[in-house]
Design a protein around this motif. Structure first.
Motif, PDB file in Angstrom:
ATOM      1  N   GLY A  97       0.825  -1.196   0.000  1.00  0.00           N
ATOM      2  CA  GLY A  97       0.000   0.000   0.000  1.00  0.00           C
ATOM      3  C   GLY A  97       0.859   1.247   0.000  1.00  0.00           C
ATOM      4  O   GLY A  97       1.821   1.338   0.769  1.00  0.00           O
ATOM      5  N   TYR A  98       0.508   2.175  -0.864  1.00  0.00           N
ATOM      6  CA  TYR A  98       1.212   3.450  -0.969  1.00  0.00           C
ATOM      7  C   TYR A  98       0.267   4.554  -0.527  1.00  0.00           C
ATOM      8  O   TYR A  98      -0.874   4.618  -0.987  1.00  0.00           O
ATOM      9  CB  TYR A  98       1.663   3.696  -2.405  1.00  0.00           C
ATOM     10  CG  TYR A  98       2.549   2.595  -2.940  1.00  0.00           C
ATOM     11  CD1 TYR A  98       3.914   2.592  -2.694  1.00  0.00           C
ATOM     12  CD2 TYR A  98       2.003   1.545  -3.680  1.00  0.00           C
ATOM     13  CE1 TYR A  98       4.719   1.572  -3.173  1.00  0.00           C
ATOM     14  CE2 TYR A  98       2.805   0.521  -4.160  1.00  0.00           C
ATOM     15  CZ  TYR A  98       4.159   0.543  -3.904  1.00  0.00           C
ATOM     16  OH  TYR A  98       4.963  -0.477  -4.375  1.00  0.00           O
ATOM     17  N   VAL A  99       0.753   5.415   0.341  1.00  0.00           N
ATOM     18  CA  VAL A  99      -0.053   6.527   0.852  1.00  0.00           C
ATOM     19  C   VAL A  99       0.678   7.820   0.517  1.00  0.00           C
ATOM     20  O   VAL A  99       1.812   8.032   0.964  1.00  0.00           O
ATOM     21  CB  VAL A  99      -0.259   6.411   2.379  1.00  0.00           C
ATOM     22  CG1 VAL A  99      -1.080   7.585   2.900  1.00  0.00           C
ATOM     23  CG2 VAL A  99      -0.907   5.077   2.742  1.00  0.00           C
ATOM     24  N   ALA A 100       0.039   8.667  -0.294  1.00  0.00           N
ATOM     25  CA  ALA A 100       0.613   9.979  -0.599  1.00  0.00           C
ATOM     26  C   ALA A 100       0.416  10.844   0.645  1.00  0.00           C
ATOM     27  O   ALA A 100      -0.711  11.112   1.044  1.00  0.00           O
ATOM     28  CB  ALA A 100      -0.081  10.605  -1.804  1.00  0.00           C
ATOM     29  N   CYS A 101       1.514  11.240   1.277  1.00  0.00           N
ATOM     30  CA  CYS A 101       1.386  11.931   2.559  1.00  0.00           C
ATOM     31  C   CYS A 101       2.481  12.970   2.743  1.00  0.00           C
ATOM     32  O   CYS A 101       3.487  12.973   2.040  1.00  0.00           O
ATOM     33  CB  CYS A 101       1.416  10.916   3.695  1.00  0.00           C
ATOM     34  SG  CYS A 101       2.884   9.871   3.714  1.00  0.00           S
ATOM     35  N   GLU A 102       2.235  13.826   3.707  1.00  0.00           N
ATOM     36  CA  GLU A 102       3.213  14.848   4.060  1.00  0.00           C
ATOM     37  C   GLU A 102       4.376  14.218   4.820  1.00  0.00           C
ATOM     38  O   GLU A 102       4.229  13.163   5.447  1.00  0.00           O
ATOM     39  CB  GLU A 102       2.559  15.902   4.952  1.00  0.00           C
ATOM     40  CG  GLU A 102       1.528  16.742   4.247  1.00  0.00           C
ATOM     41  CD  GLU A 102       1.190  17.962   5.057  1.00  0.00           C
ATOM     42  OE1 GLU A 102       1.348  19.060   4.506  1.00  0.00           O
ATOM     43  OE2 GLU A 102       0.773  17.820   6.215  1.00  0.00           O
ATOM     44  N   ALA A 103       5.505  14.880   4.783  1.00  0.00           N
ATOM     45  CA  ALA A 103       6.655  14.444   5.573  1.00  0.00           C
ATOM     46  C   ALA A 103       6.253  14.416   7.043  1.00  0.00           C
ATOM     47  O   ALA A 103       5.535  15.292   7.520  1.00  0.00           O
ATOM     48  CB  ALA A 103       7.822  15.392   5.364  1.00  0.00           C
TER      49      ALA A 103
END
Length: 155
Positions: A97-103
């Motif tokens: 699973g890939y989650v586009a997220c903030e640092a």
């Protein structure tokens, strides 16, 4: 949303989506030695992404969890349509699973847990799998979540 063949599902579970038609040059999935590798699934519903953006900035964790559920349903829809039913899934082997997220965002496992739960709901113990939950800077089409799935299939 059109319904795929769901004859093997418990009646209380929602029907699976019919797989989207790809216009790209890649294959939706590949089978080799009884293993089916499903290409990355985005959270499309009726041809559109219901939520876009970065988790922790534009997208809440709860919205990302729902997106992960949709990704899992889309993967199951591919399996259902191409195998002629989920009875031909021997075991989900791996989910990435890939989650586009903030640092600094560290709830990727919580987001992808929602997808893992879908596999268990539809497949029982055959849905239990190894998994990675990875944070990334961005995903295709500005989707907040994408999953890849590997399954063992049976005749």
């Amino acid at each position: 949303m059109p319904e795929a063949d769901t004859e093997n599902l418990a009646p209380q579970l929602p029907p699976l989506p019919v797989p989207r038609t790809s216009v790209s040059t890649y294959l939706r999935n590949v089978v080799h030695d009884g293993i089916k590798y499903i290409s990355g699934q985005l959270p499309y519903v009726d041809g559109a992404l219901p939520v876009t953006g970065t988790v922790g900035r534009d997208v809440s964790v709860e919205q990302a969890e729902e997106a992960a559920r949709i990704c899992a349903l889309n993967a199951l829809g591919v399996l259902d349509a191409e195998l002629g039913g989920l009875a031909h899934v021997g075991q989900v082997l791996r989910v990435t699973g890939y989650v586009a997220c903030e640092a600094g965002f560290d709830a990727q496992p919580r987001v992808i847990d929602a997808a893992s739960e879908v596999f268990l709901q539809y497949l029982g113990e055959r849905g239990r799998h190894a998994r990675s939950a990875v944070g990334v800077a961005s995903l295709p089409r500005n989707a907040p979540v994408e999953i890849e799935v590997t399954v063992a299939i049976t005749e």
